[in-house]
Design an enzyme around this catalytic site. Structure first.
Site, PDB file in Angstrom:
ATOM      1  CD  GLN A  57       3.402   1.976   6.531  1.00 37.69           C
ATOM      2  OE1 GLN A  57       4.587   2.053   6.254  1.00 37.69           O
ATOM      3  NE2 GLN A  57       2.712   0.866   6.366  1.00 37.69           N
ATOM      4  CG  HIS A  78      -0.581   3.565   4.919  1.00 34.09           C
ATOM      5  ND1 HIS A  78      -1.245   3.307   6.084  1.00 34.09           N
ATOM      6  CD2 HIS A  78      -0.116   2.355   4.480  1.00 34.09           C
ATOM      7  CE1 HIS A  78      -1.210   1.999   6.341  1.00 34.09           C
ATOM      8  NE2 HIS A  78      -0.538   1.405   5.380  1.00 34.09           N
ATOM      9  CB  CYS A 130      -0.933  -0.004   1.208  1.00 38.70           C
ATOM     10  SG  CYS A 130      -0.170  -0.601   2.715  1.00 38.70           S
ATOM     11  NE  ARG A 158       0.768  -0.590  11.710  1.00 35.02           N
ATOM     12  CZ  ARG A 158       0.697  -1.010  10.436  1.00 35.02           C
ATOM     13  NH1 ARG A 158       0.137  -0.261   9.499  1.00 35.02           N
ATOM     14  NH2 ARG A 158       1.193  -2.185  10.095  1.00 35.02           N
TER      15      ARG A 158
HETATM   16  N1  HSE Z   1       1.985  -3.644   5.055  1.00 33.34           N
HETATM   17  C1  HSE Z   1       1.082  -2.551   5.117  1.00 33.34           C
HETATM   18  C2  HSE Z   1       0.921  -2.070   6.531  1.00 33.34           C
HETATM   19  C3  HSE Z   1      -0.273  -2.903   4.613  1.00 33.34           C
HETATM   20  O1  HSE Z   1       1.239  -2.822   7.451  1.00 33.34           O
HETATM   21  O2  HSE Z   1       0.474  -0.966   6.729  1.00 33.34           O
HETATM   22  C4  HSE Z   1      -0.463  -3.443   3.269  1.00 33.34           C
HETATM   23  O3  HSE Z   1       0.401  -3.172   2.262  1.00 33.34           O
END
Ligand code: HSE
Length: 365
Positions: free
Chosen positions: A162, A271, A135, A264
């Site tokens: 993210q 994102h 993504c 995160r």
């Molecule tokens: N790997 C991405 C995430 C989500 O953990 O935000 C999907 O691509």
């Protein structure tokens, strides 16, 4: 009409795909068959031209009757089922959201606004495996498309912010549970000062009653600077994917380095990425604005003003939308070939479901 089988259509990416296909009346263009790992025989969703019962997702015999299979079921399913289907001679088109097959030589990472020519040329060559990109990578490339088209990029450092959705539906709900727990503690201490509340929250976050089964750590009131597994390079797997996937999508002759720290944060489904872009040669800001803003129908240039940025360039503004805004564009004090930018997009739309939808429609053409 082609027979299209859907697996994992009830999960988060699958649901967003179903919603988009319903909104755009796509189901009228195919015969749809819905598969289930646990509920075959139950009623299928009532979309146009759909077979009325759910079919068994683990039965190769049923799966191999399809011209096209679209899987949003996840990597484990792909690893188990896909090789068996091919081994028994199934030659249909496999479209997948999972990362399992992305870097294989016989698969194309699909991102229609950026590599439609590659997709079409691959279909003409008989390629049958099409996989949606990571993504963050897909959103980055839609945003920077204008610079890559002109071969202007020497390297990119991308610092990501993210959303919880990237970790899955359970994680999204856990973030909200954590926020609820914070809210309950706040409500129980109406007269506390800001510093007293901070102490209470920090104690709460480390207590065993704070909900963190899925993330393993607090995300509410916190950031988590590691996403996915550890790589020998010291990168997280999410960080590793940026360069390898982006260069495969773009089919670059010389690798364009892309690296940074993936973090995160407590957003729900958008994102964001803070970028340092090193160009191969200096360029006027207005030229870059024009290149970026006109590269594809989805990127949206946001003026580098405080008002426009805070109105347009936030997860709150972009959630649920197909546009991919890019702003904060300015030359950096590092030198005249260094530019700063900030971009974001809905992780479930162009970050996941929409590239699959586009390639599916192309396979029907
Ligand atoms: N790997 C991405 C995430 C989500 O953990 O935000 C999907 O691509």
């Amino acid at each position: 009409m082609k027979r299209v089988g859907f697996i994992g259509w009830r999960g988060m990416v699958g649901s967003v795909l179903m919603e988009r296909m319903t909104d755009e009346n796509d189901f009228g263009r195919m015969e749809s068959f819905f598969f289930s790992t646990s509920q075959s025989g139950d009623s299928a969703p009532k979309v146009k031209n759909a077979f009325e019962k759910l079919l068994p997702a683990m039965e190769l015999k049923e799966l191999s009757k399809m011209d096209i299979l679209v899987s949003c079921q996840g990597g484990e399913y792909t690893s188990e089922i896909f090789p068996q289907l091919r081994a028994q001679g199934w030659s249909g088109v496999w479209i997948d959201a999972a990362s399992t097959l992305r870097m294989k030589d016989d698969s194309v990472i699909v991102l229609d606004p950026v590599n439609r020519n590659l997709i079409q040329e691959s279909m003409a060559r008989g390629v049958k495996n099409f996989v949606g990109g990571n993504c963050t990578v897909s959103l980055l490339l839609i945003a920077l498309h204008g610079l890559f088209k002109e071969n202007l990029v020497e390297w990119v450092s991308s610092m990501t912010y993210q959303a919880a959705s990237g970790a899955g539906a359970k994680n999204m709900i856990e973030l909200l549970d954590q926020m609820k727990s914070v809210g309950t503690t706040f409500a129980a201490n109406p007269a506390a000062s800001a510093l007293e509340l901070e102490k209470k929250m920090t104690t709460l976050m480390s207590s065993s009653e704070f909900p963190k089964t899925n993330f393993g750590h607090p995300l509410a009131l916190n950031v988590l600077p590691w996403i996915d597994s550890e790589m020998p390079s010291g990168q997280s797997k999410e960080e590793w994917k940026a360069q390898v996937e982006a260069n495969k999508i773009l089919q670059t002759k010389t690798t364009v380095p892309i690296d940074g720290t993936c973090v995160r944060v407590g957003a729900l489904r958008c994102h964001s990425q803070g970028l340092t872009i090193k160009l191969k040669k200096s360029a006027h800001l207005s030229t870059l604005e024009e290149l970026l803003g006109n590269a594809n129908p989805w990127v949206k240039l946001v003026a580098n003003t405080k008002a426009e940025t805070l109105k347009e360039l936030t997860p709150a503004a972009v959630s649920g939308k197909l546009s991919v805004p890019i702003g904060r564009l300015r030359q950096m004090t590092l030198g005249d070939t260094y530019f700063n930018a900030f971009t974001l997009g809905d992780q479930l739309l162009w970050g996941a479901a929409e590239p699959l939808r586009c390639v599916l429609l192309q396979t029907l053409a």
